[in-house]
Scaffold this active site. Structure first.
Site, PDB file in Angstrom:
ATOM      1  N   ASP A   1     125.077 -71.620  -1.257  1.00  0.00           N
ATOM      2  CA  ASP A   1     125.448 -72.764  -2.085  1.00  0.00           C
ATOM      3  C   ASP A   1     126.489 -73.593  -1.337  1.00  0.00           C
ATOM      4  O   ASP A   1     127.094 -73.130  -0.372  1.00  0.00           O
ATOM      5  CB  ASP A   1     126.046 -72.300  -3.416  1.00  0.00           C
ATOM      6  CG  ASP A   1     124.991 -71.686  -4.330  1.00  0.00           C
ATOM      7  OD1 ASP A   1     123.808 -71.970  -4.121  1.00  0.00           O
ATOM      8  OD2 ASP A   1     125.375 -70.916  -5.230  1.00  0.00           O
TER       9      ASP A   1
ATOM     10  N   ASP B   1     120.222 -68.482 -11.182  1.00  0.00           N
ATOM     11  CA  ASP B   1     120.139 -67.971  -9.811  1.00  0.00           C
ATOM     12  C   ASP B   1     119.747 -66.504  -9.764  1.00  0.00           C
ATOM     13  O   ASP B   1     119.523 -65.951  -8.679  1.00  0.00           O
ATOM     14  CB  ASP B   1     121.485 -68.147  -9.085  1.00  0.00           C
ATOM     15  CG  ASP B   1     121.770 -69.600  -8.753  1.00  0.00           C
ATOM     16  OD1 ASP B   1     120.803 -70.338  -8.489  1.00  0.00           O
ATOM     17  OD2 ASP B   1     122.951 -70.000  -8.750  1.00  0.00           O
TER      18      ASP B   1
ATOM     19  N   ASP C   1     125.622 -68.560  -8.297  1.00  0.00           N
ATOM     20  CA  ASP C   1     126.670 -68.429  -9.311  1.00  0.00           C
ATOM     21  C   ASP C   1     126.160 -68.627 -10.735  1.00  0.00           C
ATOM     22  O   ASP C   1     126.801 -68.204 -11.688  1.00  0.00           O
ATOM     23  CB  ASP C   1     127.807 -69.423  -9.041  1.00  0.00           C
ATOM     24  CG  ASP C   1     127.312 -70.865  -8.938  1.00  0.00           C
ATOM     25  OD1 ASP C   1     126.115 -71.102  -9.213  1.00  0.00           O
ATOM     26  OD2 ASP C   1     128.107 -71.750  -8.577  1.00  0.00           O
TER      27      ASP C   1
END
Length: 740
Positions: free
Chosen positions: A96, A420, A416
């Site tokens: 990310d 996901d 997070d």
């Protein structure tokens, strides 16, 4: 081997006494004969104990447990033990952006209001009261009331951002305009909000509806600028009046405002509103509600790259690990951040795609993902922007299932959000954010990053590679001791009808090479040199040709020394021979010197085994491992006590200072001999073979049969476990049989 030793000893005894010397079996001598047979049996058991490297599972466990404990200090909370070792073979990291590559401390640095682009935060005086009121209300109301700006903990520090960081940046913008967002929230409490459309990965916006005092409703919206602008048909001018906002106006704004902001690495957010003055609409029909908006402003939010990230990504590249950034940001923002991080470099022929384009390239006419199409995209893909959690899952699964290249890719993923979870589960190693991560993401992960920092992932790679090397170091040491101890015991027993190394002495040696060596060699701290090589690969043999060279080379030195001492030691030291001593004879200095020299050679060879890749300096970083130094010095001290005070239980007798110095000199010779071995090119020794190869494809498939649900990623995880434990089993089998 042990059975053969017992048989040879018994046959040798029977033939020598009752055939060669023609002695008769006397009933009164039967207890003596039985004592001899028991002695032979004990020697055989001792050979068996020393021959099998049963300390290997202990070394694996110690190395993994020690690494997990130390990784906690490096902000890696390991939930699944095998993830530690798997991370050492990672070839790809899908990360990310926000909070991982960047600092996750967002600040509004640019704004576009009333057809004016402010490159710095403007004074509130430049805005008409109506516009300022819309800005303050649009941000204060249309944000989670849990998002707040708190005073700094220390005087002179930065204000604390609590809650969603993007919303905190917008609230900070309100504060910079000398306005009080809390006063607005006090006036319009959260429970009075009429309806809230929360942010999700599909709509990429958030909207809040309130009742107007004069009647009707007002909806404030915020979200990704290019998406929100497509829903706007009006915009505020300098005086705060609404004017038409056509498609060509939107294109000009994207070209002249949003793209320049994004190219500077700024996240662009659009703030808009809509009034419902006539009839109350159908609030569940989002497509009708979230249209015909009036654009209030567009802001550029900066989230600085963590200063340590570019260096960490350089280390990843040098270590043969490809880093890919998967983000929901604008493609230009993502490209700018990726360039700052070092994921993209000018001149690289690499891909930076948006989610829609990515799906168009990998899906067929029916919308199904085709692996063949995906294999043409992922090797060059470095940035996936405006992506959804589904896109991340598709990318991870596609890389894992790909057959491009000699080795299957080992993929690590960060996440997070709740959505996901599937990608974290599918990955070989899933990293959840400890600060920003949801409970669902943490449950789906293998490792939790307690600081949400990319550099912690690089440290996990170092520890994973260190686990593999630590086990290899232990293997090199233990197999050298195995080879020498078993050959000495077997050969000595066959020639002299007694083992030069007695049973209790062999058990002490076994303790040295199992428990103590596990502690010493499996607790070596990682170094940056681990990131200067590419991953080993899933089928890498446990014992490389260099390790085999070291094992055989040191075995030759030790066997030569031991056999010279056994058969000529009494002449070299001018002492009585210990060979063919009577059954209950007292310990001899001769065999005490043999035992002492053998143990000291193992101690100094333990130092040699700290390096397994042909390095010259075996002392590098030795003082950084207190456990290693303690084990070596503690073993040496115990050896002094055993030799000087062990007496008959250890079959030892006291040695003179000169004899001790000779034993030390021969032991130190192991270090010098190690330099000679490292100087011999491994490539020139064609006869050396690697040991501990991975299983064949057919064997792995057979072992993986019986799974209720066919899932390639799960099968690959099963494959990894099969390879690992089968490699250990083969090492034990070959050590116990093949070598001897």
């Amino acid at each position: 081997m042990s059975a053969l030793t017992v048989v040879i000893l018994i046959l040798y005894f029977v033939v020598d006494n009752f055939v060669v010397q023609r002695r008769a079996w006397l009933p009164e001598c039967t207890p003596v004969y039985i004592q001899y047979f028991v002695k032979f049996f004990i020697i055989g058991i001792t050979v068996l104990v020393v021959a099998v490297p049963e300390g290997l599972p202990l070394a694996v466990t110690i190395s993994l447990a020690y690494s997990v404990k130390k990784m906690m200090k490096d902000n890696n909370l390991v939930r699944h033990l095998d993830a530690c070792e798997t991370m050492g073979n990672a070839t790809a990291i899908c990360s990310d952006k926000t909070g991982t590559l960047t600092m996750n401390r967002m600040t509004v640095v640019q704004a576009y209001v009333g057809n004016t682009h402010y490159r710095q935060i403007p004074s509130p005086d430049v805005f008409p009261p109506k516009v300022l009121d819309l800005i303050v209300n649009g941000i204060s109301i249309n944000s989670a009331y849990t998002s707040k700006i708190l005073p700094p903990e220390k005087e002179g520090g930065l204000p604390r951002q609590v809650g969603n960081k993007t919303e905190c940046a917008l609230l900070g913008f309100v504060t910079d305009l000398k306005q009080d967002y809390q006063a607005v929230r006090n006036e319009i409490p959260e429970e009075t909000l009429f309806k809230v459309y929360t942010f999700n990965s599909v709509r990429k916006s958030m909207s809040t509806v309130i009742r107007k005092p004069e009647g009707g409703f007002r909806m404030f919206s915020k979200g990704a600028s290019e998406i929100m602008l497509r829903k706007c048909n009006r915009i505020l001018d300098k005086e705060g009046e609404t004017i038409p906002f056509k498609s060509e106006d939107r294109d000009d704004m994207v070209r002249n405002v949003i793209e320049p902001m994004a190219s500077e690495g700024l996240r662009t957010i659009c703030i808009a509103y809509r009034d419902f003055d006539d009839t109350e609409p159908m609030w569940d029909n989002e497509n009708e509600i979230l249209t015909e908006l009036t654009c209030i402003m567009v802001v550029g939010i900066e989230d600085p790259v963590r200063p340590e990230v570019p260096d960490a990504i350089r280390k990843c590249k040098r270590a043969g690990i490809t880093v890919r950034m998967v983000t929901g940001d604008n493609v230009n923002t993502a490209r700018a951040i990726a360039t700052k991080c070092g994921i993209l470099t000018p001149g690289d022929n690499l891909l930076c795609l948006e989610g829609k384009e990515f799906n168009r390239l990998i899906r067929n006419e029916k919308g199904a993902v085709e692996q063949e199409k995906l294999d043409k995209v992922w090797p060059k893909l470095r940035v996936l922007a405006r992506s959804s959690p589904t896109d991340k899952h598709t990318l991870v699964k596609g890389i894992i299932d790909s057959t491009v290249g000699e080795q299957r890719q080992v993929v690590a993923v960060t996440g997070d959000g709740t959505n996901d979870g599937p990608a974290l589960k599918k990955a070989d190693v899933g990293f959840a954010m400890g600060i920003a991560g949801t409970d669902v993401a943490k449950e789906a992960s293998d490792i939790i990053l307690t600081d949400d920092n990319f550099t912690s992932i690089v440290k996990a790679v170092m520890w994973g590679r260190n686990v593999y090397d630590s086990i290899s170091k232990f293997l090199q040491f233990q197999l050298t001791v195995n080879v020498v101890a078993v050959i000495v015991a077997f050969t000595g027993a066959c020639i002299t009808q007694d083992s030069p190394l007695k049973a209790v002495q062999m058990l002490w040696v076994n303790l040295i090479m199992d428990t103590f060596a596990s502690l010493a060699l499996a607790t070596e701290p990682p170094t940056d040199s681990l990131l200067r090589r590419h991953p080993y690969g899933r089928n890498k043999p446990l014992i490389s040709r260099t390790m085999m060279k070291n094992i055989l080379g040191h075995a030759v030195y030790q066997l030569t020394v031991v056999f010279v001492l056994v058969f000529a030691g009494e002449q070299l030291f001018d002492i009585d021979s210990g060979r063919k001593a009577p059954l209950h004879a007292p310990p001899s200095q001769h065999y005490t010197i043999v035992f002492n020299t053998f143990v000291l050679m193992q101690l100094f060879n333990e130092i040699n085994c700290r390096k397994i890749h042909g390095e010259k300096n075996v002392f590098a970083g030795i003082y950084h491992n207190a456990i290693f130094c303690s084990v070596v010095l503690g073993t040496f001290f115990c050896q002094i006590v055993i030799v000087e005070f062990g007496g008959k239980p250890f079959s030892c007798t006291s040695l003179t200072l000169e004899q001790w110095l000779w034993c030390l000199f021969i032991g130190i010779g192991e270090l010098l001999w190690g330099q000679v071995i490292s100087a011999i090119p491994t490539e020139s020794l064609k006869f050396l073979k690697e040991v501990g190869h991975g299983a064949d494809e057919e064997e792995i498939t057979k072992d993986a049969e019986g799974m209720e649900e066919i899932d390639l990623a799960e099968m690959e995880l099963r494959r990894g476990q099969i390879l690992w434990f089968r490699g250990l089993h083969r090492i034990q089998t070959q050590a116990g049989q093949g070598f001897f």
